[in-house]
Design an enzyme around this catalytic site. Structure first.
Site, short mmCIF file in Angstrom:
data_model
loop_
_atom_site.label_atom_id
_atom_site.label_comp_id
_atom_site.label_asym_id
_atom_site.label_seq_id
_atom_site.Cartn_x
_atom_site.Cartn_y
_atom_site.Cartn_z
N GLU A 44 0.85 -1.19 0.00
CA GLU A 44 0.00 0.00 0.00
C GLU A 44 0.89 1.24 0.00
O GLU A 44 2.03 1.21 0.48
CB GLU A 44 -0.92 0.00 1.22
CG GLU A 44 -2.04 -1.00 1.08
CD GLU A 44 -3.09 -0.90 2.19
OE1 GLU A 44 -2.90 -0.09 3.12
OE2 GLU A 44 -4.08 -1.65 2.13
N ASP A 175 -4.24 9.18 -37.90
CA ASP A 175 -5.61 8.69 -37.95
C ASP A 175 -6.58 9.87 -37.99
O ASP A 175 -6.18 11.03 -37.84
CB ASP A 175 -5.93 7.75 -36.78
CG ASP A 175 -5.51 8.36 -35.45
OD1 ASP A 175 -5.64 9.59 -35.29
OD2 ASP A 175 -5.05 7.61 -34.57
N LYS A 199 -7.40 4.39 -41.44
CA LYS A 199 -7.24 2.94 -41.37
C LYS A 199 -8.44 2.28 -40.72
O LYS A 199 -9.21 2.94 -40.01
CB LYS A 199 -5.97 2.57 -40.60
CG LYS A 199 -5.96 3.08 -39.17
CD LYS A 199 -4.62 2.91 -38.54
CE LYS A 199 -3.60 3.93 -38.94
NZ LYS A 199 -3.87 5.29 -38.51
N ARG A 201 -9.72 -0.71 -38.04
CA ARG A 201 -9.23 -1.51 -36.91
C ARG A 201 -10.20 -2.67 -36.70
O ARG A 201 -11.28 -2.47 -36.16
CB ARG A 201 -9.19 -0.66 -35.64
CG ARG A 201 -8.08 0.34 -35.60
CD ARG A 201 -8.13 1.14 -34.31
NE ARG A 201 -7.18 2.23 -34.34
CZ ARG A 201 -5.91 2.12 -33.94
NH1 ARG A 201 -5.46 0.99 -33.47
NH2 ARG A 201 -5.11 3.15 -34.00
N ASP A 227 1.40 13.14 -33.40
CA ASP A 227 0.44 12.34 -32.64
C ASP A 227 0.55 12.75 -31.17
O ASP A 227 1.53 13.39 -30.77
CB ASP A 227 0.75 10.84 -32.81
CG ASP A 227 -0.50 9.98 -32.67
OD1 ASP A 227 -1.54 10.48 -32.22
OD2 ASP A 227 -0.42 8.77 -33.00
N THR A 232 2.59 1.29 -28.23
CA THR A 232 3.30 0.11 -28.76
C THR A 232 4.13 0.48 -30.00
O THR A 232 5.01 -0.26 -30.40
CB THR A 232 2.30 -0.97 -29.18
OG1 THR A 232 1.49 -0.44 -30.24
CG2 THR A 232 1.43 -1.39 -28.02
N GLY A 234 2.58 0.58 -32.84
CA GLY A 234 1.84 -0.08 -33.92
C GLY A 234 1.25 0.91 -34.92
O GLY A 234 1.40 0.72 -36.14
N THR A 235 0.60 1.95 -34.42
CA THR A 235 -0.06 2.91 -35.31
C THR A 235 0.98 3.57 -36.22
O THR A 235 0.84 3.58 -37.45
CB THR A 235 -0.74 4.02 -34.47
OG1 THR A 235 -1.63 3.41 -33.56
CG2 THR A 235 -1.47 5.03 -35.34
C1 R5P Z 1 -4.74 6.86 -31.07
O1 R5P Z 1 -5.84 7.38 -31.28
C2 R5P Z 1 -3.61 7.61 -30.44
O2 R5P Z 1 -3.62 8.95 -30.82
C3 R5P Z 1 -2.28 6.99 -30.78
O3 R5P Z 1 -2.09 7.03 -32.17
C4 R5P Z 1 -2.23 5.55 -30.33
O4 R5P Z 1 -2.84 5.39 -29.09
C5 R5P Z 1 -0.79 5.10 -30.23
O5 R5P Z 1 -0.77 3.79 -29.75
P1 R5P Z 1 0.18 2.69 -30.42
O6 R5P Z 1 1.56 3.30 -30.45
O7 R5P Z 1 0.07 1.51 -29.48
O8 R5P Z 1 -0.34 2.38 -31.77
#
Ligand code: R5P
Length: 323
Positions: A44, A175, A199, A201, A227, A232, A234-235
């Site tokens: 805690e 995005d 894209k 999903r 961004d 991760t 990934g995007t």
């Molecule tokens: C999505 O809407 C956010 O703006 C980021 O593009 C996203 O969360 C990034 O996450 P990751 O790097 O895992 O793709």
């Protein structure tokens, strides 16, 4: 430093906020206030303020990443300050975790961003200073008459980006949701429009690589993706690969929050990106950025936060910092 209403300024930090709060305090020519922020034997959280805060203008800095423990440290620090008769308490949250979960986009899911904002609103703080929120409507999730100020990563990134970008570049959004951010960057960098990477999903955290549509022209141009965060990777990796296949030259990525979950830096290092630019809203050991191919640059938000804290303390306008 003159305060109009409080006896003095004190700045506390949770464990995740320590490196940034030290830099902020240096800018303000003060020292971080002393507090015990440790763990009891059963894990805690153990909090005790080690300085008098009676009537003080009290700031608590902590990014909430990883979210659970850091969120609780912040809430407990605020409660301790309130029970110690602090004059006003401001939560300075360089990165607000759970902010991506801002709507009910599938059946039977919570709106976690709202729950987190409500918990923070009950901490005893009267004011919150947030930084490059994933979603602006989150500001409306705070309750209890809490005042919310919102600062942007562009304040520190635009001068750097102007230095590294040549003449032949476009700004891109990874995005649809990032469209307004990309548009703002394009305008501030002297362009009339931005390129959108759209894209589908199939599932959360999954991107159909074959289904990335590029709305706009990247062939023969340098591309700057903007961004709010890289988690991760990934995007941004999927988008930058699509950009390269479409003929992009040098690819730069600016993301305010370096969440960089496990393995993200290694994955980014294998991507077509030339340089990843992030800020220090989330602390990383510089060694984590010792990469083979992709350059990582970390811009500090400490001066901006220090200036915002100074202005809040002195009752001055923050609006010229809002970009
Ligand atoms: C999505 O809407 C956010 O703006 C980021 O593009 C996203 O969360 C990034 O996450 P990751 O790097 O895992 O793709």
């Amino acid at each position: 430093m003159n305060s109009r209403r409080y006896s003095g300024m004190v700045i506390f930090a949770g464990n995740a906020g320590n490196p940034l709060s030290e830099k902020v305090c240096k800018q303000l020519c003060s020292d971080p206030a002393k507090a015990e922020v440790s763990r009891f034997t059963d894990s805690e959280i153990n909090i005790q303020l080690l300085e008098n805060v009676r009537d003080c203008d009290t700031f608590i800095i902590n990014p909430t990443n990883p979210p659970a423990e850091n969120l609780l440290e912040m809430v407990f620090l605020a409660d301790a300050a309130r029970r110690s008769s602090a004059g006003r308490i401001t939560l300075v949250i360089p990165y607000l975790g759970y902010n991506r979960q801002d709507r009910k986009d599938r059946p039977r899911v919570p709106i976690s961003a709202k729950v987190i904002a409500e918990i923070l609103s009950l901490s005893g703080a009267g004011r919150v200073l947030v930084f490059d929120l994933h979603s602006e409507p989150t500001m409306g999730f705070f309750t209890n008459n809490i005042v919310v100020d919102h600062l942007y990563g562009s304040f520190v990134s635009i001068p750097y980006l102007k230095d590294i970008l040549g003449d032949n570049f476009v700004v891109a959004s990874p995005d649809k949701g990032g469209g307004p951010r990309a548009e703002a960057y394009a305008n501030r960098l002297g362009l009339g429009d931005y390129v959108l990477f759209s894209k589908s999903r199939p599932k959360p955290n999954e991107i159909s690589k074959g289904l990335i549509k590029i709305i706009g022209e990247v062939d023969g141009k340098d591309v700057l993706f903007v961004d709010d965060m890289i988690d991760t990777g990934g995007t941004i990796i999927a988008d930058t690969e699509a950009a390269k296949n479409a003929g992009a030259r040098n690819i730069y990525v600016f993301a305010t929050h370096a969440v960089l979950s496990k393995g993200a830096v290694e994955r980014l290092d294998k991507s077509p990106i030339k340089e990843v630019i992030v800020t220090d809203t989330i602390h990383h050991d510089p060694k984590e950025f010792e990469t083979e191919k992709v350059k990582f640059t970390v811009l500090s938000v400490a001066s901006l936060l220090a200036e915002a804290i100074r202005r809040i303390h002195n009752g001055e306008s923050l609006s010229s910092l809002f970009y």
